[in-house]
Design a protein around this motif. Structure first.
Motif, PDB file in Angstrom:
ATOM      1  N   THR A  15       6.976 -14.509 -14.455  1.00 32.73           N
ATOM      2  CA  THR A  15       7.625 -14.332 -16.106  1.00 32.73           C
ATOM      3  C   THR A  15       6.213 -14.825 -16.663  1.00 32.73           C
ATOM      4  O   THR A  15       5.323 -14.804 -17.246  1.00 32.73           O
ATOM      5  N   GLU A  16       6.093 -16.355 -15.258  1.00 37.28           N
ATOM      6  CA  GLU A  16       5.634 -17.288 -16.602  1.00 37.28           C
ATOM      7  C   GLU A  16       4.036 -17.344 -16.164  1.00 37.28           C
ATOM      8  O   GLU A  16       2.799 -17.552 -16.621  1.00 37.28           O
ATOM      9  N   VAL A  17       2.870 -16.902 -14.485  1.00 36.28           N
ATOM     10  CA  VAL A  17       2.406 -17.356 -13.748  1.00 36.28           C
ATOM     11  C   VAL A  17       0.970 -15.475 -13.398  1.00 36.28           C
ATOM     12  O   VAL A  17       0.398 -15.337 -14.224  1.00 36.28           O
ATOM     13  N   ILE A  18       2.409 -14.791 -12.877  1.00 34.53           N
ATOM     14  CA  ILE A  18       1.733 -13.716 -12.389  1.00 34.53           C
ATOM     15  C   ILE A  18       1.653 -12.224 -13.499  1.00 34.53           C
ATOM     16  O   ILE A  18       0.331 -12.068 -14.091  1.00 34.53           O
ATOM     17  N   GLN A  19       2.897 -12.870 -14.660  1.00 34.61           N
ATOM     18  CA  GLN A  19       2.475 -11.551 -15.834  1.00 34.61           C
ATOM     19  C   GLN A  19       2.228 -10.240 -15.587  1.00 34.61           C
ATOM     20  O   GLN A  19       1.185  -9.756 -15.967  1.00 34.61           O
ATOM     21  N   GLU A  20       1.923  -9.618 -14.482  1.00 34.90           N
ATOM     22  CA  GLU A  20       1.542  -8.521 -14.200  1.00 34.90           C
ATOM     23  C   GLU A  20       2.753  -6.985 -15.328  1.00 34.90           C
ATOM     24  O   GLU A  20       3.832  -7.305 -15.173  1.00 34.90           O
ATOM     25  N   GLN A  21       1.638  -5.989 -15.328  1.00 35.01           N
ATOM     26  CA  GLN A  21       2.780  -5.956 -16.776  1.00 35.01           C
ATOM     27  C   GLN A  21       2.905  -4.183 -16.716  1.00 35.01           C
ATOM     28  O   GLN A  21       2.200  -3.379 -15.475  1.00 35.01           O
ATOM     29  N   GLY A  22       4.223  -3.775 -16.332  1.00 31.00           N
ATOM     30  CA  GLY A  22       5.112  -2.384 -16.333  1.00 31.00           C
ATOM     31  C   GLY A  22       4.964  -2.229 -17.308  1.00 31.00           C
ATOM     32  O   GLY A  22       5.062  -2.790 -18.522  1.00 31.00           O
ATOM     33  N   LYS A  23       5.310  -0.702 -17.118  1.00 33.18           N
ATOM     34  CA  LYS A  23       5.285   0.094 -19.032  1.00 33.18           C
ATOM     35  C   LYS A  23       6.198   1.351 -18.637  1.00 33.18           C
ATOM     36  O   LYS A  23       6.561   1.909 -17.334  1.00 33.18           O
ATOM     37  N   ILE A  24       6.951   1.652 -20.108  1.00 27.83           N
ATOM     38  CA  ILE A  24       8.246   2.314 -19.703  1.00 27.83           C
ATOM     39  C   ILE A  24       7.776   3.305 -21.318  1.00 27.83           C
ATOM     40  O   ILE A  24       7.171   2.634 -21.777  1.00 27.83           O
ATOM     41  N   GLU A  25       7.788   4.306 -21.389  1.00 29.75           N
ATOM     42  CA  GLU A  25       8.376   5.131 -22.059  1.00 29.75           C
ATOM     43  C   GLU A  25       9.121   6.209 -22.249  1.00 29.75           C
ATOM     44  O   GLU A  25       9.940   6.502 -21.267  1.00 29.75           O
ATOM     45  N   ILE A  26       8.929   5.882 -23.309  1.00 28.80           N
ATOM     46  CA  ILE A  26      10.782   6.308 -23.817  1.00 28.80           C
ATOM     47  C   ILE A  26      10.798   7.507 -24.744  1.00 28.80           C
ATOM     48  O   ILE A  26       9.367   7.370 -25.779  1.00 28.80           O
ATOM     49  N   PHE A  52      15.344  -8.898 -22.404  1.00 30.75           N
ATOM     50  CA  PHE A  52      13.759  -8.728 -24.067  1.00 30.75           C
ATOM     51  C   PHE A  52      13.064 -10.157 -23.684  1.00 30.75           C
ATOM     52  O   PHE A  52      11.711  -9.690 -24.334  1.00 30.75           O
ATOM     53  N   GLU A  53      13.256 -10.886 -23.097  1.00 31.17           N
ATOM     54  CA  GLU A  53      12.864 -12.250 -22.999  1.00 31.17           C
ATOM     55  C   GLU A  53      11.311 -11.522 -21.920  1.00 31.17           C
ATOM     56  O   GLU A  53      10.179 -12.249 -21.751  1.00 31.17           O
ATOM     57  N   THR A  78       9.323   8.525 -37.627  1.00 32.43           N
ATOM     58  CA  THR A  78       9.878   8.691 -36.146  1.00 32.43           C
ATOM     59  C   THR A  78       8.655   9.009 -35.236  1.00 32.43           C
ATOM     60  O   THR A  78       8.551   9.947 -34.957  1.00 32.43           O
ATOM     61  N   PRO A  79       8.378   7.785 -33.929  1.00 33.79           N
ATOM     62  CA  PRO A  79       7.368   8.175 -33.340  1.00 33.79           C
ATOM     63  C   PRO A  79       7.534   9.574 -31.744  1.00 33.79           C
ATOM     64  O   PRO A  79       9.066   9.777 -32.508  1.00 33.79           O
ATOM     65  N   GLU A  80       6.172  10.264 -32.037  1.00 34.84           N
ATOM     66  CA  GLU A  80       6.943  10.866 -30.934  1.00 34.84           C
ATOM     67  C   GLU A  80       7.203  10.016 -29.471  1.00 34.84           C
ATOM     68  O   GLU A  80       8.518  10.421 -28.051  1.00 34.84           O
ATOM     69  N   THR A  81       6.763   9.069 -28.941  1.00 28.13           N
ATOM     70  CA  THR A  81       7.226   8.216 -27.358  1.00 28.13           C
ATOM     71  C   THR A  81       6.916   6.902 -28.155  1.00 28.13           C
ATOM     72  O   THR A  81       6.074   6.159 -28.694  1.00 28.13           O
ATOM     73  N   ILE A  82       7.800   5.785 -27.582  1.00 31.32           N
ATOM     74  CA  ILE A  82       8.225   4.447 -27.861  1.00 31.32           C
ATOM     75  C   ILE A  82       7.481   3.773 -26.158  1.00 31.32           C
ATOM     76  O   ILE A  82       7.994   4.366 -24.797  1.00 31.32           O
ATOM     77  N   LYS A  83       6.864   2.912 -26.750  1.00 35.44           N
ATOM     78  CA  LYS A  83       6.324   2.327 -25.350  1.00 35.44           C
ATOM     79  C   LYS A  83       6.253   1.016 -24.932  1.00 35.44           C
ATOM     80  O   LYS A  83       5.921   0.158 -26.104  1.00 35.44           O
ATOM     81  N   ILE A  84       6.910   0.196 -23.756  1.00 36.73           N
ATOM     82  CA  ILE A  84       7.268  -0.621 -24.186  1.00 36.73           C
ATOM     83  C   ILE A  84       6.667  -1.616 -22.529  1.00 36.73           C
ATOM     84  O   ILE A  84       6.654  -1.190 -21.299  1.00 36.73           O
ATOM     85  N   ILE A  85       5.691  -2.238 -22.881  1.00 36.84           N
ATOM     86  CA  ILE A  85       5.167  -2.899 -22.328  1.00 36.84           C
ATOM     87  C   ILE A  85       6.124  -4.179 -21.650  1.00 36.84           C
ATOM     88  O   ILE A  85       6.034  -4.925 -22.381  1.00 36.84           O
ATOM     89  N   TYR A  86       6.218  -4.489 -20.215  1.00 29.51           N
ATOM     90  CA  TYR A  86       6.956  -5.690 -19.609  1.00 29.51           C
ATOM     91  C   TYR A  86       6.400  -6.323 -18.271  1.00 29.51           C
ATOM     92  O   TYR A  86       5.476  -5.817 -18.148  1.00 29.51           O
ATOM     93  N   PHE A  87       6.628  -7.721 -19.114  1.00 33.92           N
ATOM     94  CA  PHE A  87       6.518  -8.005 -17.392  1.00 33.92           C
ATOM     95  C   PHE A  87       7.706  -7.998 -16.363  1.00 33.92           C
ATOM     96  O   PHE A  87       8.830  -8.491 -15.935  1.00 33.92           O
ATOM     97  N   VAL A  88       6.746  -7.444 -14.965  1.00 37.73           N
ATOM     98  CA  VAL A  88       7.826  -6.763 -13.779  1.00 37.73           C
ATOM     99  C   VAL A  88       8.412  -8.006 -12.918  1.00 37.73           C
ATOM    100  O   VAL A  88       7.189  -9.245 -13.064  1.00 37.73           O
ATOM    101  N   LYS A  89       9.342  -7.961 -12.763  1.00 35.67           N
ATOM    102  CA  LYS A  89       9.695  -9.066 -11.599  1.00 35.67           C
ATOM    103  C   LYS A  89      10.239  -8.344 -10.839  1.00 35.67           C
ATOM    104  O   LYS A  89      10.446  -7.075 -11.103  1.00 35.67           O
ATOM    105  N   PRO A  90      10.409  -8.860  -9.584  1.00 38.28           N
ATOM    106  CA  PRO A  90      11.078  -8.407  -8.281  1.00 38.28           C
ATOM    107  C   PRO A  90      12.770  -8.632  -8.374  1.00 38.28           C
ATOM    108  O   PRO A  90      13.380  -9.130  -8.985  1.00 38.28           O
TER     109      PRO A  90
END
Length: 203
Positions: A46-57, A81-82, A123-135
């Motif tokens: 979360t603090e150093v690598i901060q690789e981004q993942g993506k979820i679309e709903i 959320f964090e 009301t959008p067609e898609t919501i995209k959430i970009i988040y920091f990946v964690k193992p």
């Protein structure tokens, strides 16, 4: 997470190596080592690598999204959320807000309990959430199959941290300080290494 680092070393192997290399038999349980390893991995991601993942709903109107229920790839920990870096409704990037302001200002997202509250104009067609990946978290049940999610070059970062914590726990302050100092030096090297690689992480 297809892109999470993989040292090729299982968590149980790492713990065995640390136990074997300690000068004295430290009365530290596997569970304790696992909790330190989890804390380290989650922090680094979360603090150093901060690789981004993506979820679309699929799009929703004004409502609350249960973040912990969002499906993540195998091997990843659930999203909090964090961990959210950005939220898009179609092409609009939402502004992070507080609950109080979020209900007033349009196109905002905010934390409500541990969920994601949205205040949208359309009301959008898609919501995209970009988040920091964690193992995903290591447990006594999975440590023999779950690998340490660090580059193999930095496995000593985890070893130094776990050794330092172990010696600290048994009140061996000087030895603990030596290992935690090693960890801090390796952490700075790791941060620099990640910074060089960062352009290849993003979306």
């Amino acid at each position: 997470g297809g892109n999470m680092f993989d040292s090729g070393i299982t968590a149980s192997n790492l713990i065995e190596q640390i136990k074997d290399e300690a000068d004295i038999a430290l009365p530290v349980s596997d569970e304790t080592y696992i909790s330190w390893l989890n804390a380290l991995e989650q922090l680094l991601y979360t603090e150093v690598i901060q690789e981004q993942g993506k979820i679309e709903i699929d799009g929703v109107g004004d409502k609350v999204i249960n973040i912990s229920a969002l499906a993540v790839p195998d091997g990843e920990n659930a999203v909090r959320f964090e961990d959210i870096y950005a939220v898009y409704c179609d092409t609009t990037q939402l502004i992070k807000s507080t609950v109080a302001s979020g209900v007033i200002f349009p196109n905002t997202y905010y934390k409500t309990e541990n969920n994601l509250g949205l205040n949208l104009t359309d009301t959008p067609e898609t919501i995209k959430i970009i988040y920091f990946v964690k193992p995903k978290l290591k447990t006594p049940e999975n440590i023999s199959s779950e690998r340490v999610r660090l580059p193999v070059e930095f496995i000593d970062l985890a070893k130094a941290k776990l050794r330092g914590e172990a010696y600290k726990m048994v009140n061996e302050g000087d030895i603990a300080a030596m290992w935690l100092n090693d960890y801090n030096i390796l952490l700075e090297t790791f941060k620099a290494w990640i910074a060089e690689k960062r352009p290849s992480f993003g979306l």
